[in-house]
Scaffold this motif. Sequence first.
Motif, PDB file in Angstrom:
ATOM      1  N   PRO A 106       0.804  -1.241   0.000  1.00 44.47           N
ATOM      2  CA  PRO A 106       0.000   0.000   0.000  1.00 44.47           C
ATOM      3  C   PRO A 106       0.828   1.278   0.000  1.00 44.47           C
ATOM      4  O   PRO A 106       0.306   2.345  -0.323  1.00 44.47           O
ATOM      5  CB  PRO A 106      -0.828  -0.115   1.292  1.00 44.47           C
ATOM      6  N   LEU A 107       2.125   1.187   0.356  1.00 43.66           N
ATOM      7  CA  LEU A 107       2.971   2.380   0.366  1.00 43.66           C
ATOM      8  C   LEU A 107       3.937   2.427  -0.812  1.00 43.66           C
ATOM      9  O   LEU A 107       4.835   3.273  -0.846  1.00 43.66           O
ATOM     10  CB  LEU A 107       3.758   2.445   1.682  1.00 43.66           C
ATOM     11  N   ALA A 108       3.773   1.543  -1.785  1.00 41.01           N
ATOM     12  CA  ALA A 108       4.672   1.506  -2.938  1.00 41.01           C
ATOM     13  C   ALA A 108       4.276   2.577  -3.949  1.00 41.01           C
ATOM     14  O   ALA A 108       3.304   3.317  -3.782  1.00 41.01           O
ATOM     15  CB  ALA A 108       4.661   0.126  -3.574  1.00 41.01           C
ATOM     16  N   THR A 109       5.031   2.622  -5.033  1.00 41.69           N
ATOM     17  CA  THR A 109       4.795   3.622  -6.075  1.00 41.69           C
ATOM     18  C   THR A 109       4.029   3.009  -7.243  1.00 41.69           C
ATOM     19  O   THR A 109       3.913   1.781  -7.372  1.00 41.69           O
ATOM     20  CB  THR A 109       6.137   4.158  -6.602  1.00 41.69           C
ATOM     21  N   GLU A 110       3.535   3.880  -8.145  1.00 46.14           N
ATOM     22  CA  GLU A 110       2.858   3.395  -9.347  1.00 46.14           C
ATOM     23  C   GLU A 110       3.821   2.591 -10.213  1.00 46.14           C
ATOM     24  O   GLU A 110       3.430   1.588 -10.822  1.00 46.14           O
ATOM     25  CB  GLU A 110       2.290   4.573 -10.133  1.00 46.14           C
ATOM     26  N   GLU A 111       5.076   3.016 -10.285  1.00 42.32           N
ATOM     27  CA  GLU A 111       6.072   2.276 -11.067  1.00 42.32           C
ATOM     28  C   GLU A 111       6.267   0.874 -10.499  1.00 42.32           C
ATOM     29  O   GLU A 111       6.332  -0.111 -11.250  1.00 42.32           O
ATOM     30  CB  GLU A 111       7.403   3.022 -11.078  1.00 42.32           C
ATOM     31  N   ASN A 112       6.332   0.777  -9.184  1.00 43.13           N
ATOM     32  CA  ASN A 112       6.485  -0.544  -8.554  1.00 43.13           C
ATOM     33  C   ASN A 112       5.257  -1.407  -8.830  1.00 43.13           C
ATOM     34  O   ASN A 112       5.378  -2.609  -9.108  1.00 43.13           O
ATOM     35  CB  ASN A 112       6.687  -0.384  -7.049  1.00 43.13           C
ATOM     36  N   ASP A 113       4.065  -0.802  -8.764  1.00 38.99           N
ATOM     37  CA  ASP A 113       2.838  -1.542  -9.083  1.00 38.99           C
ATOM     38  C   ASP A 113       2.921  -2.153 -10.476  1.00 38.99           C
ATOM     39  O   ASP A 113       2.604  -3.339 -10.671  1.00 38.99           O
ATOM     40  CB  ASP A 113       1.618  -0.609  -9.031  1.00 38.99           C
ATOM     41  N   ARG A 114       3.322  -1.339 -11.443  1.00 37.67           N
ATOM     42  CA  ARG A 114       3.362  -1.819 -12.823  1.00 37.67           C
ATOM     43  C   ARG A 114       4.360  -2.967 -12.974  1.00 37.67           C
ATOM     44  O   ARG A 114       4.080  -3.946 -13.685  1.00 37.67           O
ATOM     45  CB  ARG A 114       3.698  -0.672 -13.776  1.00 37.67           C
ATOM     46  N   MET A 115       5.522  -2.865 -12.327  1.00 34.31           N
ATOM     47  CA  MET A 115       6.508  -3.936 -12.407  1.00 34.31           C
ATOM     48  C   MET A 115       5.960  -5.228 -11.821  1.00 34.31           C
ATOM     49  O   MET A 115       6.094  -6.308 -12.408  1.00 34.31           O
ATOM     50  CB  MET A 115       7.796  -3.535 -11.678  1.00 34.31           C
ATOM     51  N   VAL A 116       5.328  -5.132 -10.651  1.00 36.78           N
ATOM     52  CA  VAL A 116       4.815  -6.326  -9.977  1.00 36.78           C
ATOM     53  C   VAL A 116       3.660  -6.932 -10.761  1.00 36.78           C
ATOM     54  O   VAL A 116       3.593  -8.156 -10.964  1.00 36.78           O
ATOM     55  CB  VAL A 116       4.398  -5.991  -8.539  1.00 36.78           C
TER      56      VAL A 116
END
Length: 515
Positions: A106-116
């Motif tokens: 929940p505290l990650a970034t949009e870029e991290n979301d896309r990678m995951v």
Amino acid sequence: MNADMMNDEPMAPGLHEQAGYADLILSALRRRPDHIAFRFTDRNGDRAELTYRQTAEQIERIAGVLSSLALPDGGGVALLAGPCPEAFTVMAAACLAGVRYTALHPLATEENDRMVLKDSGTDLLLVADGQFQTRAEAAQTRVMSLSALESACELATAGTGSDFGGQGRALYLFYTGGTTGEPKGVMLRDRSLVANAWACTTWEWPADTTMLLTTPMSHAAGLLVAPGLQRGASFELHRSFDPDRVVDAIENDGVTATFVVPTMLYALLDHPRLSDANLSGLNWMLYGAAPIDPTRLAQAGAVFGPILSQHYGQAEAPNALTVLDTREHTDDPAVLGSCGRAMPGVEVVLFDEQGNETATGVPGELCVRGPLVMDGYWNKPEQTAAALANGWLHTGDVARIDETGLISIVDRIKDTIISGGFNVYPREVEDSLGHHPAVAACAVFGVPDPQWGEAVTAAVVLKTGWSVTPEQLVAHVRSHKGPIWAPKEISILEALPLTALGKVDKKALRGASQT
């Protein structure tokens, strides 16, 4: 029929097959149907509760919906939510339905979301309302809100989800923090998840536990729920960590236990309300997820009493590799600087760089094996082979084991500083700095240096009202450890940068020191 003939008879299919993680959870919930599982603030801002029965029903209804979604071959679901019951029930439902599951931080970034999401092959993202809307829109995948999921559950079945026809096999992709590169999806199947749950039930859960969780349930906190349910615990959920609210929960809301990372513990110790707070209701404080300063740990013992318990693990073998029980929290600095002893069912050994087992007291890489260990990294065969080389999980942590079996993590291999040809473990320098009465928190790391190869460098946060110069701190380390360990440079900061998991971000500190 004689014994020899009996030995030749095949065993009945499934006779020794292990129950799945979802089955373990549901059986615990059915034992205490009217007990409170979760207390929380709902999406309308109102206080709410879920009983064990209601939690089981929610898991079964969501499993029914997930199994009916007709995800494409190779598809999976992901969840983006803060600490809330769905952060647990959706995960358990995915395990029950046999749907691959990934939790976004929940505290990650949009870029991290896309990678995951790309790496995990997620076909559907389930998202809590409101605060995550912008991130959901940026996710570039099919999105369903938790409100829509609830509506689908109500349409799918008005009962307990009894039309859900079958048990799945869990595949939980538990993503590493990614502070040193692209996140890796740790594959945790029923074997690992069940081993984790059973191991954690052996901890010192007090009777009638109400445990406060304030850290993201996408990581360690979420895996505390299943063993807690086995022990009859209730969970108080806060959407974020706030020391003032933690004190309120202990004084007014019946919280008897909590889980903290070291930076949270330090914040509690430094909170102005703590000296006058009534903490008598708190009888267990579990901490872990990062190294802790022994001096601050001794302070915590004096403030909270004999209620502290440490656990050590990592995503690849979560939560339950070692434990330091409350009764072992003595005044001995060597004990307080350790992470305890190996958990039952975990085999631990230290290897040197040549792959030889080290002698007692000699540092080596901590390697483990047992049912808790992951299956590997999702779609990363080379990294899996390296991590599981020679039949052991290589944790990347440097440790020592004494003659009694006490394990002390010296540092991460990647954080070891080679200065002037000597190995300097930052943890040892941090412990030395932590003994200075002016130091509230610190971090030690290496930066490139033309003379030394790497220069020992430190960032320090001072206690309120204290004043000390970098030169005095360098002299303090030199007098306690020697010149090799003395930092070449010390910066005094207002606060240390933290990762989304609440760990000190040494990557950011290194970058700042080189600019």
